[in-house]
Motif scaffolding. Structure first.
Motif, PDB file in Angstrom:
ATOM      1  N   ASN A  66       0.811  -1.226   0.000  1.00  0.00           N
ATOM      2  CA  ASN A  66       0.000   0.000   0.000  1.00  0.00           C
ATOM      3  C   ASN A  66       0.839   1.269   0.000  1.00  0.00           C
ATOM      4  OD1 ASN A  66      -2.327  -1.617   0.216  1.00  0.00           O
ATOM      5  ND2 ASN A  66      -1.957  -1.782   2.424  1.00  0.00           N
ATOM      6  N   TRP A  67       1.928   1.234  -0.723  1.00  0.00           N
ATOM      7  CA  TRP A  67       2.768   2.425  -0.770  1.00  0.00           C
ATOM      8  C   TRP A  67       3.380   2.576  -2.166  1.00  0.00           C
ATOM      9  CZ3 TRP A  67       8.070   3.411  -1.696  1.00  0.00           C
ATOM     10  CH2 TRP A  67       8.505   4.703  -1.367  1.00  0.00           C
ATOM     11  N   LEU A  68       3.328   3.781  -2.667  1.00  0.00           N
ATOM     12  CA  LEU A  68       4.077   4.129  -3.854  1.00  0.00           C
ATOM     13  C   LEU A  68       4.807   5.425  -3.534  1.00  0.00           C
ATOM     14  CD1 LEU A  68       1.752   3.422  -6.923  1.00  0.00           C
ATOM     15  CD2 LEU A  68       3.979   2.379  -6.451  1.00  0.00           C
ATOM     16  N   PRO A  69       5.975   5.630  -4.117  1.00  0.00           N
ATOM     17  CA  PRO A  69       6.714   6.857  -3.797  1.00  0.00           C
ATOM     18  C   PRO A  69       5.951   8.085  -4.289  1.00  0.00           C
ATOM     19  CG  PRO A  69       7.723   5.718  -5.655  1.00  0.00           C
ATOM     20  CD  PRO A  69       6.665   4.804  -5.113  1.00  0.00           C
ATOM     21  N   SER A  70       6.122   9.204  -3.586  1.00  0.00           N
ATOM     22  CA  SER A  70       5.447  10.434  -4.013  1.00  0.00           C
ATOM     23  C   SER A  70       6.309  11.204  -5.014  1.00  0.00           C
ATOM     24  CB  SER A  70       5.179  11.320  -2.795  1.00  0.00           C
ATOM     25  OG  SER A  70       6.408  11.877  -2.342  1.00  0.00           O
ATOM     26  N   GLY A  71       7.611  10.917  -5.021  1.00  0.00           N
ATOM     27  CA  GLY A  71       8.531  11.682  -5.868  1.00  0.00           C
ATOM     28  C   GLY A  71       9.140  12.848  -5.121  1.00  0.00           C
ATOM     29  N   ASP A  72       8.552  13.173  -3.975  1.00  0.00           N
ATOM     30  CA  ASP A  72       9.085  14.241  -3.139  1.00  0.00           C
ATOM     31  C   ASP A  72       9.830  13.571  -1.982  1.00  0.00           C
ATOM     32  OD1 ASP A  72       9.642  16.360  -1.542  1.00  0.00           O
ATOM     33  OD2 ASP A  72       7.557  16.814  -1.015  1.00  0.00           O
ATOM     34  N   LEU A  73      11.142  13.686  -1.985  1.00  0.00           N
ATOM     35  CA  LEU A  73      11.932  12.937  -1.000  1.00  0.00           C
ATOM     36  C   LEU A  73      11.568  13.309   0.430  1.00  0.00           C
ATOM     37  CD1 LEU A  73      14.148  10.851  -0.501  1.00  0.00           C
ATOM     38  CD2 LEU A  73      15.791  12.719  -0.489  1.00  0.00           C
ATOM     39  N   GLU A  74      11.246  14.570   0.635  1.00  0.00           N
ATOM     40  CA  GLU A  74      10.904  14.990   1.995  1.00  0.00           C
ATOM     41  C   GLU A  74       9.695  14.189   2.512  1.00  0.00           C
ATOM     42  OE1 GLU A  74      11.121  19.201   2.168  1.00  0.00           O
ATOM     43  OE2 GLU A  74      11.104  19.217   4.367  1.00  0.00           O
ATOM     44  N   THR A  75       8.724  13.984   1.639  1.00  0.00           N
ATOM     45  CA  THR A  75       7.541  13.199   2.001  1.00  0.00           C
ATOM     46  C   THR A  75       7.902  11.723   2.194  1.00  0.00           C
ATOM     47  OG1 THR A  75       6.257  14.700   0.642  1.00  0.00           O
ATOM     48  CG2 THR A  75       5.187  12.657   1.248  1.00  0.00           C
ATOM     49  N   ASP A  76       8.802  11.227   1.354  1.00  0.00           N
ATOM     50  CA  ASP A  76       9.136   9.791   1.380  1.00  0.00           C
ATOM     51  C   ASP A  76      10.248   9.456   2.375  1.00  0.00           C
ATOM     52  OD1 ASP A  76       7.265   9.470  -0.608  1.00  0.00           O
ATOM     53  OD2 ASP A  76       8.720   9.510  -2.251  1.00  0.00           O
ATOM     54  N   LEU A  77      10.748  10.467   3.042  1.00  0.00           N
ATOM     55  CA  LEU A  77      11.934  10.285   3.887  1.00  0.00           C
ATOM     56  C   LEU A  77      11.753   9.244   4.989  1.00  0.00           C
ATOM     57  CD1 LEU A  77      14.711  11.581   3.710  1.00  0.00           C
ATOM     58  CD2 LEU A  77      14.006  13.251   5.424  1.00  0.00           C
ATOM     59  N   SER A  78      10.542   9.156   5.531  1.00  0.00           N
ATOM     60  CA  SER A  78      10.335   8.206   6.625  1.00  0.00           C
ATOM     61  C   SER A  78      10.481   6.764   6.147  1.00  0.00           C
ATOM     62  CB  SER A  78       8.950   8.411   7.247  1.00  0.00           C
ATOM     63  OG  SER A  78       7.963   8.213   6.250  1.00  0.00           O
ATOM     64  N   LEU A 135      22.359   5.614  -1.616  1.00  0.00           N
ATOM     65  CA  LEU A 135      21.039   5.253  -1.105  1.00  0.00           C
ATOM     66  C   LEU A 135      19.924   5.698  -2.050  1.00  0.00           C
ATOM     67  CD1 LEU A 135      19.808   3.871   1.447  1.00  0.00           C
ATOM     68  CD2 LEU A 135      19.129   6.160   2.161  1.00  0.00           C
ATOM     69  N   LEU A 136      20.130   6.833  -2.693  1.00  0.00           N
ATOM     70  CA  LEU A 136      19.025   7.368  -3.496  1.00  0.00           C
ATOM     71  C   LEU A 136      18.987   6.815  -4.918  1.00  0.00           C
ATOM     72  CD1 LEU A 136      18.895  10.994  -2.086  1.00  0.00           C
ATOM     73  CD2 LEU A 136      17.343   9.083  -1.632  1.00  0.00           C
ATOM     74  N   GLN A 137      20.017   6.126  -5.346  1.00  0.00           N
ATOM     75  CA  GLN A 137      19.946   5.485  -6.679  1.00  0.00           C
ATOM     76  C   GLN A 137      18.772   4.499  -6.771  1.00  0.00           C
ATOM     77  OE1 GLN A 137      23.839   3.847  -7.601  1.00  0.00           O
ATOM     78  NE2 GLN A 137      24.477   5.701  -8.688  1.00  0.00           N
ATOM     79  N   PRO A 138      18.645   3.557  -5.826  1.00  0.00           N
ATOM     80  CA  PRO A 138      17.492   2.632  -5.930  1.00  0.00           C
ATOM     81  C   PRO A 138      16.155   3.342  -5.788  1.00  0.00           C
ATOM     82  CG  PRO A 138      19.115   1.828  -4.330  1.00  0.00           C
ATOM     83  CD  PRO A 138      19.537   3.209  -4.710  1.00  0.00           C
ATOM     84  N   TYR A 139      16.109   4.357  -4.949  1.00  0.00           N
ATOM     85  CA  TYR A 139      14.863   5.128  -4.779  1.00  0.00           C
ATOM     86  C   TYR A 139      14.496   5.818  -6.093  1.00  0.00           C
ATOM     87  CZ  TYR A 139      11.923   9.108  -3.380  1.00  0.00           C
ATOM     88  OH  TYR A 139      10.927  10.049  -3.292  1.00  0.00           O
ATOM     89  N   ALA A 140      15.472   6.499  -6.702  1.00  0.00           N
ATOM     90  CA  ALA A 140      15.184   7.240  -7.935  1.00  0.00           C
ATOM     91  C   ALA A 140      14.864   6.286  -9.082  1.00  0.00           C
ATOM     92  CB  ALA A 140      16.364   8.134  -8.298  1.00  0.00           C
ATOM     93  N   ARG A 141      15.518   5.143  -9.075  1.00  0.00           N
ATOM     94  CA  ARG A 141      15.204   4.161 -10.117  1.00  0.00           C
ATOM     95  C   ARG A 141      13.770   3.647  -9.959  1.00  0.00           C
ATOM     96  NH1 ARG A 141      17.564   0.991 -14.142  1.00  0.00           N
ATOM     97  NH2 ARG A 141      16.361  -0.896 -14.406  1.00  0.00           N
ATOM     98  N   TRP A 142      13.353   3.459  -8.726  1.00  0.00           N
ATOM     99  CA  TRP A 142      11.984   3.020  -8.477  1.00  0.00           C
ATOM    100  C   TRP A 142      11.001   4.113  -8.897  1.00  0.00           C
ATOM    101  CZ3 TRP A 142       8.913  -0.617  -8.792  1.00  0.00           C
ATOM    102  CH2 TRP A 142       7.757  -0.757  -8.038  1.00  0.00           C
ATOM    103  N   LEU A 143      11.364   5.369  -8.709  1.00  0.00           N
ATOM    104  CA  LEU A 143      10.524   6.457  -9.223  1.00  0.00           C
ATOM    105  C   LEU A 143      10.372   6.322 -10.736  1.00  0.00           C
ATOM    106  CD1 LEU A 143      11.707   9.783  -7.486  1.00  0.00           C
ATOM    107  CD2 LEU A 143       9.886   8.235  -6.783  1.00  0.00           C
ATOM    108  N   ALA A 144      11.501   6.102 -11.412  1.00  0.00           N
ATOM    109  CA  ALA A 144      11.462   5.986 -12.874  1.00  0.00           C
ATOM    110  C   ALA A 144      10.589   4.818 -13.301  1.00  0.00           C
ATOM    111  CB  ALA A 144      12.880   5.828 -13.428  1.00  0.00           C
TER     112      ALA A 144
END
Ligand SMILES: [Zn+2]
Ligand SMILES: [Zn+2]
Length: 280
Positions: A66-78, A135-144
């Motif tokens: 039940n989660w998808l990234p918002s694209g805004d790191l501040e929101t997704d930081l937790s 750390l943010l490479q996998p996050y950004a790739r998941w955004l893509a």
């Protein structure tokens, strides 16, 4: 797969499970080359560990319910921040001395400065911010992969930065796109989100120089499928991986395998557009 001009690397197959195989492919290639290589053995051994940590983080993002990234790191930081601890532990254990010490310091710091480091990198990516970049490479790739545009990042425009996230190119690679293509097309691979985009063949990826006399290509017999692509106008260089010569290469990993070529480039006065995750 082509989405809004940027492209995810695993083009063959196009299936979702191939996307997650991206990390396995990098890990297998790093393990293999770490055994083969003499000059870059330590770098590749460390990179293989780092890739495992990144893959684990990627899998946990992907399988989060039940989660998808918002694209805004501040929101997704937790969601993102907790994985930094695992990454720091791996670097503290397997990393080169200076990085290992830095990781240890961050792990034991009384105030948590990591959220700020992550947000700094997100807004203004730099190849010297090792931990945030890793750390943010996998996050950004998941955004893509989920088609979620990154928010809060400046897109520089032009084709010398990533059309999806604005990151600088980590490397270039040549790949035959059509079965009858003889010499292959050139793509750049983004250092922030690890997607790739098409780029003209004989152009500097740093400044856009097009005059052939200003562009130099340097190779060593030891690395038949890797070359230095250097520019005498801006004195920047990038490494190119030729998949038409070695189809099983994994550009991110082979780029590190070719580290001895970076030494050559530096000795000849060139500066790399973007340092890789092992600091070369
Ligand atoms: Zn990108
Ligand atoms: Zn240039």
């Amino acid at each position: 797969m082509i989405v809004l001009g940027y492209r995810l690397i695993p083009r063959a197959g196009e299936a979702n499970d191939i996307m997650s195989n991206f990390w396995n492919k990098q890990i297998e290639r790093a393990d293999y080359l770490a055994n083969e290589s003499s000059g870059s053995k330590e770098l590749l051994t460390f990179y293989a560990q780092l890739l495992r940590a990144q893959a684990e983080f990627y899998d946990s993002l992907r399988s989060r319910k039940n989660w998808l990234p918002s694209g805004d790191l501040e929101t997704d930081l937790s969601v993102v921040r907790p994985f930094m601890t695992a990454l720091l532990e791996i670097v503290a254990r397997h990393g080169p001395t200076s990085l290992a010490e830095e990781a240890q310091t961050l792990l034991t710091a009384e105030t948590d400065i990591l959220p700020d480091k992550l947000l700094d990198y997100w807004r203004n990516p730099s190849d010297t911010q090792f931990f945030a970049k890793a750390l943010l490479q996998p996050y950004a790739r998941w955004l893509a992969e989920t088609g979620t545009p990154p928010a809060g990042r400046e897109l520089a425009g032009g084709d010398r930065t990533c059309p999806f996230c604005g990151g600088r190119p980590q490397l270039s690679f040549l790949q035959a796109k059509e079965s009858n293509a003889e010499s292959g097309n050139r793509d750049l691979l983004c250092s922030s989100c690890l997607t790739s985009w098409e780029f003209r063949r004989v152009v500097c990826a740093g400044c856009g120089e097009e005059r052939p006399a200003k562009l130099g290509y340097f190779q060593s017999p030891e690395f038949n499928h890797i070359r230095i692509e250097a520019c005498d106008s801006c004195k920047l260089y990038i490494k190119g991986i030729d998949l038409t010569r070695l189809g099983l290469a994994a550009p991110l990993v082979d780029e590190i395998y070719g580290a001895p070529l970076d030494l050559w480039a530096r000795e000849h006065g060139y500066t790399k557009i973007e340092l890789n995750l092992v600091g070369v």
